[in-house]
Design a protein around this motif. Structure first.
Motif, short mmCIF file in Angstrom:
data_model
loop_
_atom_site.label_atom_id
_atom_site.label_comp_id
_atom_site.label_asym_id
_atom_site.label_seq_id
_atom_site.Cartn_x
_atom_site.Cartn_y
_atom_site.Cartn_z
N UNK A 228 0.85 -1.20 0.00
CA UNK A 228 0.00 0.00 0.00
C UNK A 228 0.89 1.25 0.00
N UNK A 229 1.89 1.26 0.88
CA UNK A 229 2.84 2.37 0.99
C UNK A 229 3.55 2.65 -0.34
N UNK A 230 3.84 1.57 -1.09
CA UNK A 230 4.63 1.69 -2.33
C UNK A 230 3.77 1.96 -3.56
N UNK A 231 2.45 1.96 -3.40
CA UNK A 231 1.61 2.22 -4.58
C UNK A 231 1.43 1.01 -5.48
N UNK A 232 1.45 -0.17 -4.88
CA UNK A 232 1.21 -1.40 -5.65
C UNK A 232 -0.24 -1.87 -5.55
N UNK A 233 -1.00 -1.30 -4.61
CA UNK A 233 -2.36 -1.77 -4.36
C UNK A 233 -3.34 -1.00 -5.24
N UNK A 239 -7.20 5.18 4.51
CA UNK A 239 -6.12 5.51 5.44
C UNK A 239 -4.73 5.37 4.83
N UNK A 240 -4.66 4.85 3.61
CA UNK A 240 -3.35 4.60 2.98
C UNK A 240 -2.79 5.86 2.36
N UNK A 241 -1.50 6.11 2.58
CA UNK A 241 -0.76 7.11 1.81
C UNK A 241 0.29 6.36 1.00
N UNK A 242 0.24 6.55 -0.32
CA UNK A 242 1.24 5.91 -1.19
C UNK A 242 2.44 6.84 -1.30
N UNK A 243 3.60 6.34 -0.86
CA UNK A 243 4.84 7.16 -0.89
C UNK A 243 5.65 6.90 -2.15
N UNK A 244 5.16 6.02 -3.00
CA UNK A 244 5.86 5.68 -4.24
C UNK A 244 4.79 5.23 -5.23
N UNK A 245 5.20 5.04 -6.49
CA UNK A 245 4.27 4.56 -7.52
C UNK A 245 4.86 3.32 -8.17
#
Ligand code: MHF
Ligand code: KIV
Ligand code: MG
Length: 274
Positions: A228-233, A239-245
């Motif tokens: 989720x953090x990495x933007x894979x979801x 509540x998720x913040x994606x710090x990457x794509x």
């Protein structure tokens, strides 16, 4: 270093005592899931003090649509890989659905497998007063226990979906659960998808650290599922913040590889042996 918890001069692993001391100092800390050795190494080297081998592996590793289907046997090799890939983080193994609810003896048998066969340093289980006998048995056996309240995904069928928990009257029940879990010896409690004001009140009422996910900014720690953090979801929760794509980045890399294989540009001479 992201946290003074991690990186103490000794080079040893973080312990549950370090987490208690961080709360005393008012120091917030990050936790991430990990399911394999390579990501565990990256997160460990980045200074994440606690890695959770979540039963969310059911969804993000094994492709199921809930956490219910995975077993201890499914999660043990992932846990062993995370322990091997890390050297500083405390590794917590999530006890999967059906591996602890039946009895304290069942909980101890499952926890012992994660510790003996995979090298986990602590376990996590879902629920409040209904699992107190399990928490007490584990703590008596020397197993550090992380509790988990609010949206406990193993109860998704009882909740009728992934919904916010602990609104209104249920907030008082959650507070009572949290206090009883602390009394039973839990070293920390995850608060998932609960109103921010409730999570903050639980945090100030407890001596042990609270770890929020969808619980606002008032908890002692924060956890996210790493994909989720990495933007894979594809469709992450609010509540998720994606710090990457990373999803898009991986797609680009794979398309380049495929195009170069098709065109003959890869492999070049420097990628071949004479
Ligand atoms: N990738 C992933 N991330 C997670 O955080 C996670 C998993 N998987 N699997 C296990 C559980 C399931 N989780 C979930 C799943 C969905 C929502 C969700 O859709 N929540 C709604 C809120 C609904 C409401 O308002 O009550 C949302 O829109 O965010 C929340 C937590 C958290 N956990
Ligand atoms: C999201 C965290 C708390 C979890 O239980 C999991 O990843 O399984
Ligand atoms: Mg879990």
């Amino acid at each position: 270093m992201s946290s003074s918890l991690y990186g103490g001069a000794s080079g040893r692993r973080v312990t549950v005592r370090d987490l208690a001391a961080a709360k005393e100092r008012g120091e917030k800390w990050p936790m991430l899931t990990a399911y394999d050795a390579m990501t565990a190494r990256v997160f460990d080297e980045a200074g994440i003090p606690v890695l959770l081998v979540g039963d969310s592996a059911a969804m993000v590793v094994y492709g199921y649509d809930s956490t219910l289907p995975v077993s201890v046997d499914d999660l043990l090799p992932l846990t062993a890989a995370v322990v091997r890939g890390s050297s500083r983080a405390l590794v917590v193994a999530d006890l999967p659905f059906g591996s602890y609810q039946a009895s304290p003896a069942q909980a101890l048998e499952s926890a012992a497998r994660f510790m003996k066969e995979a090298g986990a340093h602590a376990v996590k289980l879902e629920g409040g007063r209904r699992v107190l006998p399990q928490v007490e048995a584990l703590v008596s056996a020397g197993v550090p226990v992380m509790a988990h309240l609010g949206l406990t995904p193993q109860s998704v069928n009882a909740f009728g979906g992934y919904r916010v928990q602990g609104r209104g009257q249920a907030g008082d029940e959650l507070m009572a659960d949290a206090k009883d879990l602390q009394q039973a010896g839990a070293f920390a409690v995850v608060l998932e998808c609960v109103p921010a004001d409730l999570a903050e009140r639980v945090t100030t009422s407890l001596a042990i650290p609270t770890i929020g996910i969808g619980a606002g900014a008032g908890t002692d720690a924060q956890v996210l599922v790493w994909q989720d953090l990495m933007g894979l979801t594809p469709k992450p929760a609010k509540f998720v913040k994606a710090y990457s794509d990373l999803g898009a980045e991986m797609g680009r890399a794979v398309r380049s590889f495929a195009a170069e294989v098709t065109s003959g540009a890869f492999p070049a001479p420097e990628h071949a042996y004479s």
